[in-house]
Design an enzyme around this catalytic site. Sequence first.
Site: not given
Ligand code: AP5
Length: 215
Positions: A13, A86, A121, A154
């Site tokens: 994402k 979410r 990552r 992270r």
């Molecule tokens: P990346 O692009 O970083 O993936 P992502 O989907 O953004 O993954 P996240 O782990 O950031 O998502 P998340 O939703 O768990 O975390 P968030 O920060 O929102 O890609 C991942 C890896 O794959 C990278 O190394 C990239 O290079 C590689 N890659 C990408 N595309 C590829 C491809 N096509 N082929 C190969 N490799 C590829 O949330 C973190 C925490 O915050 C949550 O756990 C929660 O505690 C809190 N939080 C955030 N938002 C909310 C909410 N709305 N409600 C409640 N809690 C929340």
Amino acid sequence: MRIILLGPPGAGKGTQAKFIAEDFSIPEISTGNMLRAAVETPLGLKVKEIMSQGLLVPDDIIINLVEHRIQQPDCAGGFLFDGFPRTTAQADALKERHIKIDHVVELAVDDDEIVARVTGRWVHPGSGRVYHMTYHPPKVPGLDDETGEPLIQREDDSLVTVRKRLKVYREQTEPLLSYYETWANSGDSMAPKFSRVIATGSLPDVRAKIMNVLR
Ligand code: AP5
């Protein structure tokens, strides 16, 4: 254009959000990045433990954060949500406030691929730029391509926490896929379009698939 990117942790994402936001000239709103950026504030301290355990931050905190963010002038022409909503309560909050979304895009990736992506990552904390040690390495190992600053891993990207985040995703976020798909098919003029993209393949291939459904 107002877009929601939905998908499990590590689906890509954040990676794809940067391209899409640039293409449509809209800001990317990542609730995860916003929470991590608030680490030294009372809010950051309150949510740090929850995030490091792979659990979701309470809905009221997230809804307040997003509500405030989308009132900023740069959101007047649209925005891209990455990691929000979410939960059903968060999606309902958008609906109740009549915040019309144009398109919801699901990025679908299977669990084994997610574990490989997340555990490899590396991120640039200042900008949120994301790399992968194999699939998308920085030009100089360990350093951000644009600033030359050090990359970090992270806290919530350990194998155990990734499995926990996937479980939380299945239980609390996955129901939003049918929420938006059903709404899209209901004929309601407020309903966003809903598209599923298989987000495997190279970064440019996935980007092309997403742009294809958005255009
Ligand atoms: P990346 O692009 O970083 O993936 P992502 O989907 O953004 O993954 P996240 O782990 O950031 O998502 P998340 O939703 O768990 O975390 P968030 O920060 O929102 O890609 C991942 C890896 O794959 C990278 O190394 C990239 O290079 C590689 N890659 C990408 N595309 C590829 C491809 N096509 N082929 C190969 N490799 C590829 O949330 C973190 C925490 O915050 C949550 O756990 C929660 O505690 C809190 N939080 C955030 N938002 C909310 C909410 N709305 N409600 C409640 N809690 C929340």
